[in-house]
Design a protein around this motif. Structure first.
Motif, PDB file in Angstrom:
ATOM      1  N   MET A   1      47.276  -6.068  72.646  1.00  0.00           N
ATOM      2  CA  MET A   1      46.467  -6.034  71.331  1.00  0.00           C
ATOM      3  C   MET A   1      47.548  -6.100  70.115  1.00  0.00           C
ATOM      4  O   MET A   1      48.849  -5.563  70.269  1.00  0.00           O
ATOM      5  CB  MET A   1      45.860  -4.935  71.257  1.00  0.00           C
ATOM      6  N   ILE A   2      47.383  -6.967  69.312  1.00  0.00           N
ATOM      7  CA  ILE A   2      48.158  -7.448  68.175  1.00  0.00           C
ATOM      8  C   ILE A   2      47.413  -6.898  66.766  1.00  0.00           C
ATOM      9  O   ILE A   2      46.305  -7.021  66.860  1.00  0.00           O
ATOM     10  CB  ILE A   2      48.467  -8.950  67.865  1.00  0.00           C
ATOM     11  N   ILE A   3      48.041  -6.072  66.002  1.00  0.00           N
ATOM     12  CA  ILE A   3      47.429  -5.567  64.800  1.00  0.00           C
ATOM     13  C   ILE A   3      48.264  -6.130  63.689  1.00  0.00           C
ATOM     14  O   ILE A   3      49.227  -6.030  63.542  1.00  0.00           O
ATOM     15  CB  ILE A   3      47.334  -3.894  64.827  1.00  0.00           C
ATOM     16  N   ALA A   4      47.704  -7.069  62.634  1.00  0.00           N
ATOM     17  CA  ALA A   4      48.314  -7.538  61.702  1.00  0.00           C
ATOM     18  C   ALA A   4      48.249  -6.721  60.636  1.00  0.00           C
ATOM     19  O   ALA A   4      46.941  -6.487  59.934  1.00  0.00           O
ATOM     20  CB  ALA A   4      47.869  -8.950  61.259  1.00  0.00           C
ATOM     21  N   CYS A   5      49.395  -5.729  59.976  1.00  0.00           N
ATOM     22  CA  CYS A   5      48.726  -4.804  59.235  1.00  0.00           C
ATOM     23  C   CYS A   5      49.438  -5.097  57.808  1.00  0.00           C
ATOM     24  O   CYS A   5      50.199  -5.636  57.687  1.00  0.00           O
ATOM     25  CB  CYS A   5      49.556  -3.404  59.883  1.00  0.00           C
ATOM     26  N   SER A   6      48.797  -4.592  56.893  1.00  0.00           N
ATOM     27  CA  SER A   6      49.062  -4.716  55.365  1.00  0.00           C
ATOM     28  C   SER A   6      50.241  -4.026  55.132  1.00  0.00           C
ATOM     29  O   SER A   6      50.762  -2.805  56.044  1.00  0.00           O
ATOM     30  CB  SER A   6      47.854  -4.309  54.403  1.00  0.00           C
TER      31      SER A   6
ATOM     32  N   VAL B   1      50.188  -1.894  71.770  1.00  0.00           N
ATOM     33  CA  VAL B   1      50.165  -2.424  70.462  1.00  0.00           C
ATOM     34  C   VAL B   1      51.225  -3.119  69.694  1.00  0.00           C
ATOM     35  O   VAL B   1      52.236  -2.629  69.797  1.00  0.00           O
ATOM     36  CB  VAL B   1      49.282  -1.398  69.602  1.00  0.00           C
ATOM     37  N   HIS B   2      51.208  -4.463  69.326  1.00  0.00           N
ATOM     38  CA  HIS B   2      52.103  -5.103  68.852  1.00  0.00           C
ATOM     39  C   HIS B   2      51.896  -5.239  67.281  1.00  0.00           C
ATOM     40  O   HIS B   2      50.972  -5.846  67.018  1.00  0.00           O
ATOM     41  CB  HIS B   2      52.670  -6.535  69.441  1.00  0.00           C
TER      42      HIS B   2
ATOM     43  N   SER C   1      48.274   4.014  67.276  1.00  0.00           N
ATOM     44  CA  SER C   1      48.106   2.858  68.197  1.00  0.00           C
ATOM     45  C   SER C   1      46.775   3.634  69.059  1.00  0.00           C
ATOM     46  O   SER C   1      45.891   2.845  69.277  1.00  0.00           O
ATOM     47  CB  SER C   1      49.071   2.507  68.862  1.00  0.00           C
ATOM     48  N   SER C   2      46.918   4.956  69.589  1.00  0.00           N
ATOM     49  CA  SER C   2      46.005   5.319  70.571  1.00  0.00           C
ATOM     50  C   SER C   2      44.676   5.596  69.717  1.00  0.00           C
ATOM     51  O   SER C   2      43.726   5.209  70.311  1.00  0.00           O
ATOM     52  CB  SER C   2      46.511   6.526  70.916  1.00  0.00           C
ATOM     53  N   ILE C   3      44.626   5.858  68.466  1.00  0.00           N
ATOM     54  CA  ILE C   3      43.382   6.257  67.627  1.00  0.00           C
ATOM     55  C   ILE C   3      42.714   5.042  67.452  1.00  0.00           C
ATOM     56  O   ILE C   3      41.458   4.673  67.844  1.00  0.00           O
ATOM     57  CB  ILE C   3      43.732   6.971  66.497  1.00  0.00           C
ATOM     58  N   PHE C   4      43.386   3.865  67.190  1.00  0.00           N
ATOM     59  CA  PHE C   4      42.965   2.588  67.040  1.00  0.00           C
ATOM     60  C   PHE C   4      42.230   2.162  68.191  1.00  0.00           C
ATOM     61  O   PHE C   4      41.172   1.557  68.173  1.00  0.00           O
ATOM     62  CB  PHE C   4      43.908   1.767  66.579  1.00  0.00           C
ATOM     63  N   LEU C   5      42.917   2.010  69.221  1.00  0.00           N
ATOM     64  CA  LEU C   5      42.489   1.522  70.665  1.00  0.00           C
ATOM     65  C   LEU C   5      41.214   2.321  71.247  1.00  0.00           C
ATOM     66  O   LEU C   5      40.155   1.579  71.731  1.00  0.00           O
ATOM     67  CB  LEU C   5      43.368   1.534  71.809  1.00  0.00           C
TER      68      LEU C   5
END
Length: 369
Positions: free
Chosen positions: A1-6, A99-100, A68-72
């Motif tokens: 999973m990829i998260i593009a973060c601000s 998570v990347h 990462s774990s909370i998001f997933l």
């Protein structure tokens, strides 16, 4: 999973995200930002392929340490709330997934994420302190019309379901449903509908289903009466003090406080009454339970008969209404025909009903009447 973060989220996470991956599949890439709402930090995340998203509210330092774990976990919970099959949720978000993090730089993704942030801020009064998960505001985000995804205007949750089917096949839902026959006695004939309704629906949601199924317009109060040897007589009423009672001989709750599955097992029968003036009483029979229902919305599988228009004056008024419309020579015929058009009075159409029922989905709080 990829998260593009601000940039703000990267600072909260104390990370240096990599440059973006423009060739990555946008269905597996999420854009996320952190904002302050009501003096609490909230993370808003949206899928880049459809703007489907969710909100985490009241994030603290310890939560960002385990982001990462909370998001997933919240992503999994959100998908399950919409009725997606657990095994497919696991395939989309494996428990051992990594998570990347990449930099949020795509202008369209930023614009879509900002729209979700704005909606979260607009519905600040529906955010609930004490819980990171925010189903109500998440639903608001996912029920806001969007465009620019190669399709006409649509809801983010519908676009997400479409993308999910492309990746995992057509059969993406699995829930329990209750098979009900609902009959409205109109003296000379009956109007009835046979419906399959997810058993996790509250009775407030069942009210919405019945409004659509019978062509009502939600202009009046309603109540359900449930009869059970085990639980006694239970009234479930609209959110109104006019109907709420404190009778010691019966239990009264608001319809939003009970779900179908709470009552069906011990239920011997129940009724739905709409409009306490015209008093439209619908008898409801439970035909059985469907264990592997493959939709996350109700459907009408059979039915017959037109329901009356709103405010026609009860059963007696409806019989007079039908007599006048059957006689074009009656002096009131034209006026009543015009009134019928203003009331949106329509013949029973199972296709039309099911098109509208398709918007009453599990996980959604959209009101469809």
């Amino acid at each position: 999973m990829i998260i593009a973060c601000s940039k703000k989220l990267a600072e909260e996470l104390e990370i240096k995200p990599l440059a973006g991956e423009p060739d990555s599949n946008p269905f597996f890439r999420w854009s996320a930002n952190v904002v302050t709402i009501n003096r609490r930090k909230a993370v808003v995340a949206v899928c880049d392929s459809n703007r489907f998203g969710f909100v985490l509210y009241g994030m603290k330092i310890k939560d960002f340490d385990h982001f990462s774990s909370i998001f997933l976990d919240e992503l999994r919970a959100t998908l399950l709330r919409y009725g997606i099959r657990p095994e497919l949720v696991e395939r989309y978000v494996p428990h051992d997934s990594e998570v990347h993090y990449i930099k949020l730089s795509d202008k369209r993704s930023i614009a879509r994420m900002n729209r979700a942030v704005m909606l979260s801020e607009n519905f600040y009064d529906e955010l609930t302190p004490g819980s990171l998960s925010q189903p109500n505001v998440t639903s608001k985000i996912n029920e806001d019309f969007v465009s620019g995804f190669g399709k006409d205007f649509n809801y983010p949750y519908r676009l997400f379901f479409s993308d999910f089917r492309q990746s995992y096949g057509d059969n993406i839902f699995s829930v329990k449903a209750v098979d009900l026959t609902v009959t409205l006695d109109l003296q000379r004939y009956t109007a009835w509908r046979r419906l399959l309704i997810p058993d996790c629906f509250t009775f407030e949601r069942v009210h919405q289903v019945l409004q659509v199924a019978f062509g009502w317009r939600n202009r009046h109060l309603y109540e359900f009466e449930i009869f059970s040897r085990q639980q006694g007589h239970l009234r479930l009423v609209a959110d109104s003090e006019e109907l709420y009672s404190f009778d010691a001989n019966e239990k009264t709750l608001f319809a939003a406080e009970k779900v179908l599955s709470d009552c069906i097992g011990s239920c011997e029968g129940f009724t739905y009454t709409y409009d306490m003036g015209d008093f439209w009483e619908h008898a409801i029979k439970v035909n059985g339970i469907v264990d592997n229902y493959d939709k996350n919305f109700p459907v009408c599988i059979m039915g017959e008969g037109n329901a009356p228009p709103e405010d026609v004056g009860g059963v007696g008024g409806y019989m007079e209404y039908l007599d006048i419309l059957a006689n074009p020579e009656h002096p009131d015929y034209q006026a009543l025909e015009n009134w019928s058009i203003m009331q949106w009075y329509e013949d029973f159409s199972i296709e039309y009903i099911n098109r509208r029922l398709g918007y009453i989905v599990i996980g959604s709080i959209e009101k469809v009447y």
